[in-house]
Scaffold this motif. Structure first.
Motif, mmCIF file in Angstrom:
data_model
loop_
_atom_site.group_PDB
_atom_site.id
_atom_site.type_symbol
_atom_site.label_atom_id
_atom_site.label_comp_id
_atom_site.label_asym_id
_atom_site.label_seq_id
_atom_site.Cartn_x
_atom_site.Cartn_y
_atom_site.Cartn_z
ATOM 1 N N ASN A 17 0.829 -1.217 0.000
ATOM 2 C CA ASN A 17 0.000 0.000 0.000
ATOM 3 C C ASN A 17 0.853 1.253 0.000
ATOM 4 O O ASN A 17 0.504 2.253 -0.626
ATOM 5 C CB ASN A 17 -0.922 0.001 1.223
ATOM 6 C CG ASN A 17 -2.059 -0.980 1.057
ATOM 7 O OD1 ASN A 17 -2.301 -1.462 -0.036
ATOM 8 N ND2 ASN A 17 -2.742 -1.285 2.144
ATOM 9 N N SER A 18 1.970 1.207 0.735
ATOM 10 C CA SER A 18 2.822 2.401 0.763
ATOM 11 C C SER A 18 3.979 2.283 -0.235
ATOM 12 O O SER A 18 4.907 3.082 -0.190
ATOM 13 C CB SER A 18 3.341 2.652 2.174
ATOM 14 O OG SER A 18 3.885 1.467 2.708
ATOM 15 N N GLN A 19 3.924 1.264 -1.122
ATOM 16 C CA GLN A 19 4.869 1.093 -2.227
ATOM 17 C C GLN A 19 6.331 1.079 -1.769
ATOM 18 O O GLN A 19 7.170 1.761 -2.341
ATOM 19 C CB GLN A 19 4.649 2.183 -3.269
ATOM 20 C CG GLN A 19 3.216 2.265 -3.732
ATOM 21 C CD GLN A 19 3.085 2.442 -5.219
ATOM 22 O OE1 GLN A 19 3.953 2.997 -5.872
ATOM 23 N NE2 GLN A 19 1.994 1.944 -5.778
ATOM 24 N N ARG A 20 6.603 0.312 -0.722
ATOM 25 C CA ARG A 20 7.995 0.167 -0.273
ATOM 26 C C ARG A 20 8.514 -1.168 -0.792
ATOM 27 O O ARG A 20 8.028 -2.228 -0.396
ATOM 28 C CB ARG A 20 8.065 0.206 1.254
ATOM 29 C CG ARG A 20 7.894 1.608 1.844
ATOM 30 C CD ARG A 20 7.782 1.538 3.340
ATOM 31 N NE ARG A 20 6.538 0.892 3.740
ATOM 32 C CZ ARG A 20 6.329 0.330 4.925
ATOM 33 N NH1 ARG A 20 7.283 0.286 5.813
ATOM 34 N NH2 ARG A 20 5.173 -0.227 5.207
ATOM 35 N N TYR A 21 9.523 -1.125 -1.667
ATOM 36 C CA TYR A 21 10.032 -2.356 -2.282
ATOM 37 C C TYR A 21 10.638 -3.308 -1.259
ATOM 38 O O TYR A 21 10.290 -4.482 -1.199
ATOM 39 C CB TYR A 21 11.097 -2.008 -3.342
ATOM 40 C CG TYR A 21 10.514 -1.702 -4.690
ATOM 41 C CD1 TYR A 21 10.040 -2.731 -5.483
ATOM 42 C CD2 TYR A 21 10.437 -0.400 -5.153
ATOM 43 C CE1 TYR A 21 9.500 -2.464 -6.720
ATOM 44 C CE2 TYR A 21 9.887 -0.124 -6.378
ATOM 45 C CZ TYR A 21 9.417 -1.153 -7.164
ATOM 46 O OH TYR A 21 8.882 -0.889 -8.382
ATOM 47 N N LEU A 22 11.559 -2.763 -0.454
ATOM 48 C CA LEU A 22 12.338 -3.622 0.436
ATOM 49 C C LEU A 22 11.416 -4.355 1.411
ATOM 50 O O LEU A 22 11.508 -5.574 1.589
ATOM 51 C CB LEU A 22 13.372 -2.775 1.188
ATOM 52 C CG LEU A 22 14.485 -3.591 1.817
ATOM 53 C CD1 LEU A 22 15.341 -4.223 0.725
ATOM 54 C CD2 LEU A 22 15.343 -2.704 2.727
ATOM 55 N N ALA A 23 10.472 -3.589 2.003
ATOM 56 C CA ALA A 23 9.565 -4.189 2.980
ATOM 57 C C ALA A 23 8.674 -5.231 2.310
ATOM 58 O O ALA A 23 8.377 -6.284 2.888
ATOM 59 C CB ALA A 23 8.715 -3.110 3.638
ATOM 60 N N THR A 24 8.272 -4.971 1.052
ATOM 61 C CA THR A 24 7.435 -5.939 0.334
ATOM 62 C C THR A 24 8.191 -7.249 0.118
ATOM 63 O O THR A 24 7.662 -8.337 0.390
ATOM 64 C CB THR A 24 6.995 -5.367 -1.028
ATOM 65 O OG1 THR A 24 6.373 -4.105 -0.820
ATOM 66 C CG2 THR A 24 6.037 -6.305 -1.717
ATOM 67 N N PHE A 25 9.450 -7.122 -0.362
ATOM 68 C CA PHE A 25 10.234 -8.340 -0.601
ATOM 69 C C PHE A 25 10.497 -9.084 0.708
ATOM 70 O O PHE A 25 10.414 -10.315 0.767
ATOM 71 C CB PHE A 25 11.552 -8.000 -1.300
ATOM 72 C CG PHE A 25 11.388 -7.797 -2.771
ATOM 73 C CD1 PHE A 25 11.004 -8.856 -3.585
ATOM 74 C CD2 PHE A 25 11.594 -6.557 -3.357
ATOM 75 C CE1 PHE A 25 10.830 -8.677 -4.941
ATOM 76 C CE2 PHE A 25 11.419 -6.366 -4.717
ATOM 77 C CZ PHE A 25 11.036 -7.436 -5.513
#
Lengths: 210, 132
Positions: free
Chosen positions: A96-104
């Motif tokens: 939702n907040s478009q954070r790559y690192l946290a998503t991965f």
């Protein structure tokens, strides 16, 4: 009254009625469609649950659930799946907040927990088969392997889907289509946990009751 | 953007909250609260199944209640299916699903229990056929 409130009142007046607003955004339609699919999947599982509940005592003189089920193993599987559901939630927040690192990171944790769950389940199946409790031994075991096995199959598909989504995310970034699919994945993953709640209650906990 | 609040939210999406009231941590709080509740309910389920402090015939009913409660927790805190006005379609679909699940489960169990009670055992039937 200040200007902001007046602006708000004007905006409310501009809101279109649902019959005049045109088709809903694709994000909402896709989510709703996937929700219908999940419900139909749950209906399929209810049929498997019904057949298991009917056949649970039909062990044909073979090993029964009370002899086969190891509660410690089930508790660990439950914890792994619940935690992976939580980390999947964390992943949704990162999307939702478009954070790559946290998503991965969320995806990796979800994948590892899901894979650990699958490994425990496969080890349990292997142990049962080694004891001669194969699916063809009794109606109870057929129903057991069908029900728990299809849940395990769903988890396997979910893991493959997650890997695929991570590839798409790294190639295409947070495009609308990718975000939509990730959203559907998280719905799928949470629904699997709901089905597992019923499995550990109906199959494992009720199975060991005297 | 303003018209979007008029749509039902997609399942899994949290209801539209005005940006002024939205906090960065609220999503985390919802998931964490859900996890805590689910853990408590799971531990209770395992305890209920293994304790002798509860009247034994009541244990299965207790387990079913705990499971339904935990599924409710998952629906609300993880899938964000709420009773809000923008979630009506999702809730209606869920209600239909629950109805079908209920019919399949209860229907099968009642019919099979009934058959178990009223049907003759296979060997008895064979005896009858031989005698006539």
């Amino acid at each position: 009254m200040n200007v902001a409130v007046e602006m708000d009142a004007v905006r409310h007046g501009e809101l279109l009625d649902i019959s005049e607003a045109g088709p809903a955004p694709k994000r909402i339609i896709a989510g709703f469609g996937f929700w219908i699919f999940l419900l139909s999947d749950i209906v399929m599982f209810s049929a498997l649950f019904a057949s298991y509940a009917v056949l649970a005592k039909a062990s044909a003189g073979g090993l029964t659930g009370a002899q086969l089920f190891d509660q410690r193993n089930v508790a660990m599987e439950t914890a792994l799946l619940l935690l992976s559901s939580y980390s999947c939630g964390m992943m949704s927040l990162a999307i939702n907040s478009q954070r790559y690192l946290a998503t991965f990171l969320g995806a990796v944790v979800t994948f590892l927990l899901g894979a650990a769950f699958l490994k425990l389940e496969l080890r349990e199946f292997q142990g049962m088969i080694a004891l001669g409790a194969t699916p063809e031994r009794s109606a109870f075991l057929s129903a057991f392997f069908t029900l728990v096995g299809s849940h395990g199959l769903h988890v396997t598909v979910g893991l493959a889907w997650l890997v695929l989504m991570m590839v798409q995310l790294s190639l295409r970034g947070f495009q609308d289509a990718v975000v939509r699919r990730l959203h559907c994945f998280s719905l799928f993953w949470h629904a699997l946990d709901i089905i597992w709640v019923l499995i550990f209650t109906v199959v494992y906990l009720m199975g060991v009751l005297p | 953007m303003t018209t979007e609040t008029h749509w039902d939210v997609a399942p899994g999406e949290r209801p539209a909250i005005p940006a002024s009231e939205r906090k960065a941590s609220s999503g985390l709080l919802v998931y964490t609260l859900g996890l805590l509740l689910a853990v408590i309910l799971t531990i209770t389920s395992f305890w209920v199944a293994n304790t002798s402090a509860i009247w034994a015939p009541g244990v299965p009913a207790g387990l079913v209640v705990l499971a339904i409660a935990q599924m409710g927790v998952h629906l609300v805190f993880f899938l964000h299916i709420t009773t809000g006005p923008d979630s009506t379609n999702n809730v209606l679909a869920l209600a239909f699903g629950v109805l079908i699940v209920f019919l399949v489960l209860v229907g099968s169990l009642v019919i099979m229990a009934n058959l178990n009670e009223n049907m003759m055992a296979h060997t008895e039937l064979m005896d009858l056929q031989v005698r006539h």
